[in-house]
Design a protein around this motif. Structure first.
Motif, PDB file in Angstrom:
ATOM      1  N   LYS A  66      12.071   6.578  -7.620  1.00  0.00           N
ATOM      2  CA  LYS A  66      13.720   6.629  -7.213  1.00  0.00           C
ATOM      3  C   LYS A  66      13.964   7.414  -5.963  1.00  0.00           C
ATOM      4  CE  LYS A  66      14.064   6.722 -12.401  1.00  0.00           C
ATOM      5  NZ  LYS A  66      15.181   6.673 -13.094  1.00  0.00           N
ATOM      6  N   SER A  67      13.027   7.701  -4.631  1.00  0.00           N
ATOM      7  CA  SER A  67      13.384   7.734  -3.649  1.00  0.00           C
ATOM      8  C   SER A  67      14.014   7.082  -2.592  1.00  0.00           C
ATOM      9  CB  SER A  67      11.724   8.731  -2.774  1.00  0.00           C
ATOM     10  OG  SER A  67      10.731   7.980  -2.397  1.00  0.00           O
ATOM     11  N   ALA A  68      14.804   7.539  -1.912  1.00  0.00           N
ATOM     12  CA  ALA A  68      15.351   6.842  -0.830  1.00  0.00           C
ATOM     13  C   ALA A  68      13.691   5.762   0.073  1.00  0.00           C
ATOM     14  CB  ALA A  68      15.957   7.399  -0.235  1.00  0.00           C
ATOM     15  N   GLN A  69      13.057   6.640   0.333  1.00  0.00           N
ATOM     16  CA  GLN A  69      11.906   5.945   0.932  1.00  0.00           C
ATOM     17  C   GLN A  69      11.448   4.808   0.266  1.00  0.00           C
ATOM     18  OE1 GLN A  69       8.363   8.340   2.232  1.00  0.00           O
ATOM     19  NE2 GLN A  69       7.661   6.878   3.610  1.00  0.00           N
ATOM     20  N   PHE A  70      10.966   4.805  -0.703  1.00  0.00           N
ATOM     21  CA  PHE A  70      10.450   3.767  -2.126  1.00  0.00           C
ATOM     22  C   PHE A  70      11.530   2.787  -1.586  1.00  0.00           C
ATOM     23  CE2 PHE A  70      10.159   1.564  -5.963  1.00  0.00           C
ATOM     24  CZ  PHE A  70       8.641   1.747  -5.999  1.00  0.00           C
ATOM     25  N   ARG A  71      12.525   2.918  -1.977  1.00  0.00           N
ATOM     26  CA  ARG A  71      13.771   1.908  -1.805  1.00  0.00           C
ATOM     27  C   ARG A  71      14.104   0.897  -0.878  1.00  0.00           C
ATOM     28  NH1 ARG A  71      18.572   4.224  -5.980  1.00  0.00           N
ATOM     29  NH2 ARG A  71      17.031   4.679  -7.823  1.00  0.00           N
ATOM     30  N   GLU A  72      14.687   2.281  -0.081  1.00  0.00           N
ATOM     31  CA  GLU A  72      13.850   1.341   1.830  1.00  0.00           C
ATOM     32  C   GLU A  72      12.104  -0.003   2.015  1.00  0.00           C
ATOM     33  OE1 GLU A  72      13.565   2.559   6.192  1.00  0.00           O
ATOM     34  OE2 GLU A  72      14.009   3.509   5.232  1.00  0.00           O
ATOM     35  N   LEU A  73      11.533   0.833   1.098  1.00  0.00           N
ATOM     36  CA  LEU A  73      10.382   0.344   1.768  1.00  0.00           C
ATOM     37  C   LEU A  73      10.037  -0.656   0.525  1.00  0.00           C
ATOM     38  CD1 LEU A  73       7.571   2.836   1.889  1.00  0.00           C
ATOM     39  CD2 LEU A  73       9.169   1.647   4.072  1.00  0.00           C
ATOM     40  N   LEU A  74      10.372  -0.996  -0.788  1.00  0.00           N
ATOM     41  CA  LEU A  74      11.344  -1.999  -1.519  1.00  0.00           C
ATOM     42  C   LEU A  74      11.994  -3.462  -1.031  1.00  0.00           C
ATOM     43  CD1 LEU A  74       9.950  -3.452  -3.962  1.00  0.00           C
ATOM     44  CD2 LEU A  74      11.898  -2.068  -5.571  1.00  0.00           C
ATOM     45  N   GLY A  75      13.172  -2.604  -0.715  1.00  0.00           N
ATOM     46  CA  GLY A  75      13.920  -3.677   0.201  1.00  0.00           C
ATOM     47  C   GLY A  75      13.299  -4.470   1.773  1.00  0.00           C
ATOM     48  N   LYS A  76      12.442  -4.076   2.181  1.00  0.00           N
ATOM     49  CA  LYS A  76      11.719  -4.708   3.564  1.00  0.00           C
ATOM     50  C   LYS A  76      11.170  -5.525   2.668  1.00  0.00           C
ATOM     51  CE  LYS A  76      12.265  -1.262   6.654  1.00  0.00           C
ATOM     52  NZ  LYS A  76      11.009  -0.045   7.665  1.00  0.00           N
ATOM     53  N   LYS A  77      10.661  -5.244   1.549  1.00  0.00           N
ATOM     54  CA  LYS A  77       8.941  -5.973   0.512  1.00  0.00           C
ATOM     55  C   LYS A  77      10.195  -7.237   0.396  1.00  0.00           C
ATOM     56  CE  LYS A  77       5.596  -6.173  -2.467  1.00  0.00           C
ATOM     57  NZ  LYS A  77       4.323  -6.248  -3.232  1.00  0.00           N
ATOM     58  N   LEU A  78      11.291  -6.800  -0.034  1.00  0.00           N
ATOM     59  CA  LEU A  78      11.966  -8.403  -0.461  1.00  0.00           C
ATOM     60  C   LEU A  78      11.822  -9.636   0.621  1.00  0.00           C
ATOM     61  CD1 LEU A  78      13.458  -6.229  -3.610  1.00  0.00           C
ATOM     62  CD2 LEU A  78      11.824  -8.382  -3.757  1.00  0.00           C
ATOM     63  N   VAL A  79      13.069  -8.501   1.067  1.00  0.00           N
ATOM     64  CA  VAL A  79      13.415  -9.228   2.537  1.00  0.00           C
ATOM     65  C   VAL A  79      12.144 -10.709   2.328  1.00  0.00           C
ATOM     66  CG1 VAL A  79      14.238  -9.708   4.816  1.00  0.00           C
ATOM     67  CG2 VAL A  79      15.154  -8.389   3.129  1.00  0.00           C
ATOM     68  N   ASN A  80      10.440  -9.269   3.407  1.00  0.00           N
ATOM     69  CA  ASN A  80       9.605 -10.831   3.420  1.00  0.00           C
ATOM     70  C   ASN A  80       9.326 -11.518   2.962  1.00  0.00           C
ATOM     71  OD1 ASN A  80       9.472  -8.926   5.801  1.00  0.00           O
ATOM     72  ND2 ASN A  80       7.839  -7.691   5.612  1.00  0.00           N
ATOM     73  N   GLN A  81       9.572 -11.561   1.448  1.00  0.00           N
ATOM     74  CA  GLN A  81       8.845 -12.129   0.423  1.00  0.00           C
ATOM     75  C   GLN A  81      10.388 -13.017   0.897  1.00  0.00           C
ATOM     76  OE1 GLN A  81       6.505 -12.105  -1.493  1.00  0.00           O
ATOM     77  NE2 GLN A  81       7.031 -13.691  -2.352  1.00  0.00           N
ATOM     78  N   GLN A  82      11.431 -13.467   0.557  1.00  0.00           N
ATOM     79  CA  GLN A  82      12.461 -14.241   0.577  1.00  0.00           C
ATOM     80  C   GLN A  82      11.979 -15.571   1.907  1.00  0.00           C
ATOM     81  OE1 GLN A  82      13.938 -14.367  -2.946  1.00  0.00           O
ATOM     82  NE2 GLN A  82      15.350 -15.390  -1.189  1.00  0.00           N
TER      83      GLN A  82
ATOM     84  N   ASP B  78       1.170  -1.566   0.021  1.00  0.00           N
ATOM     85  CA  ASP B  78       0.122  -0.004   0.295  1.00  0.00           C
ATOM     86  C   ASP B  78       0.587   1.471   0.689  1.00  0.00           C
ATOM     87  OD1 ASP B  78      -2.275  -1.756   0.062  1.00  0.00           O
ATOM     88  OD2 ASP B  78      -2.703  -1.179   2.150  1.00  0.00           O
ATOM     89  N   ARG B  79       1.894   0.874   0.979  1.00  0.00           N
ATOM     90  CA  ARG B  79       2.930   2.583   0.933  1.00  0.00           C
ATOM     91  C   ARG B  79       3.658   3.116  -0.504  1.00  0.00           C
ATOM     92  NH1 ARG B  79       5.981   2.058   6.425  1.00  0.00           N
ATOM     93  NH2 ARG B  79       6.909   4.037   5.688  1.00  0.00           N
ATOM     94  N   LEU B  80       4.329   1.765  -0.967  1.00  0.00           N
ATOM     95  CA  LEU B  80       5.087   1.695  -1.867  1.00  0.00           C
ATOM     96  C   LEU B  80       3.809   2.134  -3.673  1.00  0.00           C
ATOM     97  CD1 LEU B  80       6.948  -1.487  -1.817  1.00  0.00           C
ATOM     98  CD2 LEU B  80       7.794   0.979  -2.786  1.00  0.00           C
ATOM     99  N   GLU B  81       2.632   2.098  -3.533  1.00  0.00           N
ATOM    100  CA  GLU B  81       1.643   2.267  -4.308  1.00  0.00           C
ATOM    101  C   GLU B  81       1.415   3.687  -4.321  1.00  0.00           C
ATOM    102  OE1 GLU B  81       0.271   1.095  -7.411  1.00  0.00           O
ATOM    103  OE2 GLU B  81       1.735  -0.494  -6.507  1.00  0.00           O
ATOM    104  N   ALA B  82       1.323   3.789  -2.735  1.00  0.00           N
ATOM    105  CA  ALA B  82       1.232   5.770  -2.893  1.00  0.00           C
ATOM    106  C   ALA B  82       2.229   6.552  -3.018  1.00  0.00           C
ATOM    107  CB  ALA B  82       0.838   5.962  -1.765  1.00  0.00           C
ATOM    108  N   LEU B  83       3.909   6.114  -3.183  1.00  0.00           N
ATOM    109  CA  LEU B  83       4.934   6.590  -3.742  1.00  0.00           C
ATOM    110  C   LEU B  83       4.917   6.596  -4.783  1.00  0.00           C
ATOM    111  CD1 LEU B  83       7.250   5.278  -0.611  1.00  0.00           C
ATOM    112  CD2 LEU B  83       5.818   7.702  -1.307  1.00  0.00           C
ATOM    113  N   LYS B  84       4.301   5.612  -5.523  1.00  0.00           N
ATOM    114  CA  LYS B  84       4.985   5.177  -7.061  1.00  0.00           C
ATOM    115  C   LYS B  84       3.735   6.063  -7.542  1.00  0.00           C
ATOM    116  CE  LYS B  84       4.948   0.405  -7.753  1.00  0.00           C
ATOM    117  NZ  LYS B  84       4.968  -0.342  -8.581  1.00  0.00           N
ATOM    118  N   GLY B  85       2.118   6.441  -7.047  1.00  0.00           N
ATOM    119  CA  GLY B  85       1.213   7.335  -7.023  1.00  0.00           C
ATOM    120  C   GLY B  85       1.650   9.004  -7.325  1.00  0.00           C
ATOM    121  N   GLN B  86       2.809   9.198  -6.317  1.00  0.00           N
ATOM    122  CA  GLN B  86       3.175  10.040  -6.437  1.00  0.00           C
ATOM    123  C   GLN B  86       4.898  10.826  -7.224  1.00  0.00           C
ATOM    124  OE1 GLN B  86       4.409  10.450  -2.500  1.00  0.00           O
ATOM    125  NE2 GLN B  86       2.040  10.815  -1.136  1.00  0.00           N
TER     126      GLN B  86
END
Length: 84
Positions: free
Chosen positions: A57-73, A45-53
């Motif tokens: 390429k923001s640091a926040q987006f990349r950090e959240l994406l990294g957390k999502k990938l770790v959780n996926q693993q 949800d947070r990543l989609e909101a950032l995409k909408g804005q």
């Protein structure tokens, strides 16, 4: 972590732990699993909101994406063991 179960020819059995202790450990695993699932939904949800804005390429987006990938693993490791 101490192992509470062992596999036998007939299936799984407790090995050196009471049933209550083993059930408590199972509850902890279930809580962790469902917590990760909840985090994945929140992160999506947070990543989609950032995409909408336009902030992909923001640091926040990349950090959240990294957390999502770790959780996926972690979730894939659970699924590999037949959990989930």
């Amino acid at each position: 972590m101490e192992r509470y179960t062992r596999e036998t020819a007939r299936g799984w059995t407790l090995d050196g732990a009471s049933q209550e202790v083993a059930i408590a450990r199972l509850a902890q695993f279930e809580n962790a699993y469902f917590s990760i699932l909840d985090q994945q939904k929140e992160l999506s949800d947070r990543l989609e909101a950032l995409k909408g804005q336009g902030r992909q390429k923001s640091a926040q987006f990349r950090e959240l994406l990294g957390k999502k990938l770790v959780n996926q693993q972690i979730l894939l490791a659970f699924e590999f063991q037949g959990i989930g």
